[in-house]
Design a protein around this motif. Structure first.
Motif, PDB file in Angstrom:
ATOM      1  N   THR A 160      11.646  -5.652  -8.834  1.00 38.22           N
ATOM      2  CA  THR A 160      11.737  -6.027  -7.428  1.00 38.22           C
ATOM      3  C   THR A 160      10.384  -5.867  -6.747  1.00 38.22           C
ATOM      4  O   THR A 160       9.727  -4.829  -6.892  1.00 38.22           O
ATOM      5  CB  THR A 160      12.781  -5.166  -6.712  1.00 38.22           C
ATOM      6  OG1 THR A 160      12.470  -3.780  -6.923  1.00 38.22           O
ATOM      7  CG2 THR A 160      14.171  -5.443  -7.266  1.00 38.22           C
ATOM      8  N   GLY A 161       9.997  -6.896  -5.992  1.00 41.12           N
ATOM      9  CA  GLY A 161       8.767  -6.826  -5.211  1.00 41.12           C
ATOM     10  C   GLY A 161       7.528  -6.636  -6.044  1.00 41.12           C
ATOM     11  O   GLY A 161       6.499  -6.170  -5.540  1.00 41.12           O
ATOM     12  N   GLY A 162       7.604  -6.986  -7.310  1.00 40.19           N
ATOM     13  CA  GLY A 162       6.438  -6.848  -8.174  1.00 40.19           C
ATOM     14  C   GLY A 162       6.065  -5.423  -8.474  1.00 40.19           C
ATOM     15  O   GLY A 162       4.946  -5.148  -8.939  1.00 40.19           O
ATOM     16  N   SER A 163       6.984  -4.486  -8.217  1.00 41.17           N
ATOM     17  CA  SER A 163       6.648  -3.077  -8.445  1.00 41.17           C
ATOM     18  C   SER A 163       7.702  -2.415  -9.324  1.00 41.17           C
ATOM     19  O   SER A 163       7.680  -2.559 -10.540  1.00 41.17           O
ATOM     20  CB  SER A 163       6.503  -2.354  -7.103  1.00 41.17           C
ATOM     21  OG  SER A 163       6.154  -1.008  -7.314  1.00 41.17           O
ATOM     22  N   VAL A 164       8.661  -1.746  -8.708  1.00 42.74           N
ATOM     23  CA  VAL A 164       9.655  -0.966  -9.436  1.00 42.74           C
ATOM     24  C   VAL A 164      10.499  -1.868 -10.339  1.00 42.74           C
ATOM     25  O   VAL A 164      10.845  -3.002  -9.959  1.00 42.74           O
ATOM     26  CB  VAL A 164      10.568  -0.212  -8.447  1.00 42.74           C
ATOM     27  CG1 VAL A 164      11.721   0.463  -9.154  1.00 42.74           C
ATOM     28  CG2 VAL A 164       9.759   0.815  -7.661  1.00 42.74           C
ATOM     29  N   ASN A 166       4.461 -12.767 -10.738  1.00 46.55           N
ATOM     30  CA  ASN A 166       5.650 -13.496 -10.286  1.00 46.55           C
ATOM     31  C   ASN A 166       6.190 -14.451 -11.346  1.00 46.55           C
ATOM     32  O   ASN A 166       7.118 -15.225 -11.070  1.00 46.55           O
ATOM     33  CB  ASN A 166       5.325 -14.281  -9.020  1.00 46.55           C
ATOM     34  CG  ASN A 166       4.978 -13.369  -7.860  1.00 46.55           C
ATOM     35  OD1 ASN A 166       5.586 -12.321  -7.688  1.00 46.55           O
ATOM     36  ND2 ASN A 166       3.983 -13.752  -7.076  1.00 46.55           N
ATOM     37  N   SER A 167       5.613 -14.404 -12.542  1.00 44.28           N
ATOM     38  CA  SER A 167       6.068 -15.290 -13.608  1.00 44.28           C
ATOM     39  C   SER A 167       7.432 -14.853 -14.123  1.00 44.28           C
ATOM     40  O   SER A 167       7.832 -13.697 -13.961  1.00 44.28           O
ATOM     41  CB  SER A 167       5.065 -15.297 -14.759  1.00 44.28           C
ATOM     42  OG  SER A 167       3.786 -15.689 -14.321  1.00 44.28           O
ATOM     43  N   ARG A 187      15.046   3.634 -14.503  1.00 50.42           N
ATOM     44  CA  ARG A 187      14.076   3.188 -13.502  1.00 50.42           C
ATOM     45  C   ARG A 187      12.653   3.453 -13.957  1.00 50.42           C
ATOM     46  O   ARG A 187      12.381   4.461 -14.615  1.00 50.42           O
ATOM     47  CB  ARG A 187      14.334   3.917 -12.191  1.00 50.42           C
ATOM     48  CG  ARG A 187      13.353   3.613 -11.068  1.00 50.42           C
ATOM     49  CD  ARG A 187      13.602   4.499  -9.858  1.00 50.42           C
ATOM     50  NE  ARG A 187      12.518   4.383  -8.896  1.00 50.42           N
ATOM     51  CZ  ARG A 187      12.615   3.717  -7.741  1.00 50.42           C
ATOM     52  NH1 ARG A 187      13.741   3.110  -7.427  1.00 50.42           N
ATOM     53  NH2 ARG A 187      11.595   3.674  -6.913  1.00 50.42           N
ATOM     54  N   CYS A 188      11.760   2.539 -13.568  1.00 58.41           N
ATOM     55  CA  CYS A 188      10.338   2.689 -13.870  1.00 58.41           C
ATOM     56  C   CYS A 188       9.519   2.389 -12.621  1.00 58.41           C
ATOM     57  O   CYS A 188       9.688   1.328 -12.008  1.00 58.41           O
ATOM     58  CB  CYS A 188       9.926   1.745 -14.998  1.00 58.41           C
ATOM     59  SG  CYS A 188       8.131   1.689 -15.286  1.00 58.41           S
ATOM     60  N   ASP A 189       8.623   3.305 -12.266  1.00 55.89           N
ATOM     61  CA  ASP A 189       7.662   3.089 -11.185  1.00 55.89           C
ATOM     62  C   ASP A 189       6.283   2.932 -11.813  1.00 55.89           C
ATOM     63  O   ASP A 189       5.706   3.912 -12.288  1.00 55.89           O
ATOM     64  CB  ASP A 189       7.661   4.261 -10.214  1.00 55.89           C
ATOM     65  CG  ASP A 189       8.853   4.266  -9.292  1.00 55.89           C
ATOM     66  OD1 ASP A 189       9.880   4.854  -9.673  1.00 55.89           O
ATOM     67  OD2 ASP A 189       8.757   3.655  -8.227  1.00 55.89           O
TER      68      ASP A 189
END
Lengths: 111, 115
Positions: B70-74, B52-53, B22-24
């Motif tokens: 997911t959601g442009g974050s995690v 979003n590409s 996982r990466c935050d």
């Protein structure tokens, strides 16, 4: 496809300037030169970048030759904490900010 | 948090098992990258997400490797049916393109060991 050539290792005396060379003879006109460093067991850290002019910041200076086929990163007064692997990277101008890291130069600052 | 975080910091698994890393990224950074670094080697680019590409998957070494954001974050990097040659440090970085030439901020990495 790193597109850069660096010596595998260098030593520098503490307090002296460290000059790290990099060859990038196939660099394109719109590609930048970036330098990152990686201290043992940490992620890489940005140092400096440039296109054609020499650049200086609080960490280092970057000297790029007029033909842009090579560059030198200068750490003006090396300290023991500067011991790290230094990566010279040419930015691939494709789909954003991709970076290709080579094997870098392992700099050892000697007390 | 002020920087990029990754979990777990260390992962030991048996050959053939699946793993998720996982990466935050830093809040607000639109670009996210995965690299891996084998012992004594430089960084190997794996995959890149920008907003979003569609992600650039050109660096993934095989179809056992996949990643999503997911959601442009995690982001999660998944390795299926792990092999011993997958043992490496997996590094995540994020950036805000246009800032200091798209300076990448790296996390501390996940050290994966496949027995």
């Amino acid at each position: 496809d790193a597109k850069t050539t660096q010596p595998p290792s260098m030593d520098c005396a503490e307090g002296r300037a460290a000059n790290l060379p990099c060859n990038h003879s196939t660099i394109s006109g719109n590609e930048y030169v970036y330098w990152y460093r990686q201290i043992h067991s940490q992620g890489p850290q940005y140092i400096i970048h440039g296109l054609k002019n020499n650049e200086t910041n609080e960490m280092a200076s970057l000297i790029i030759t007029e033909d842009r086929k090579s560059s030198t990163l200068i750490l003006p007064h090396a300290t023991l904490r500067d011991t790290a692997v230094y990566y010279c990277i040419v930015r691939v101008a494709r789909n954003g900010n991709q970076f290709y890291f080579g094997t870098g130069t392992s700099l050892t600052v000697i007390p | 948090g002020a920087g990029v975080s990754q979990s777990p910091s260390n992962k030991v698994t048996e050959k053939g098992k699946d793993v998720e890393l996982r990466c935050d990224p830093i809040s607000g950074h639109t670009a996210l990258y995965w690299y891996r670094q084998s012992l004594g080697q430089g960084l190997e680019f794996l995959i890149y997400f920008q907003g979003n590409s569609a992600p650039d998957k050109s660096g993934l070494p095989s179809d056992r490797f996949s990643a999503e954001r997911t959601g442009g974050s995690v982001s999660t990097l998944t390795i299926q049916r792990t092999q011993q040659e997958d043992s490496a440090v997996y590094l995540c970085a994020s950036s805000f393109p246009g800032t200091r030439g798209g300076e990448q901020f790296f996390g501390p990495g996940t050290r994966l060991t496949v027995l």
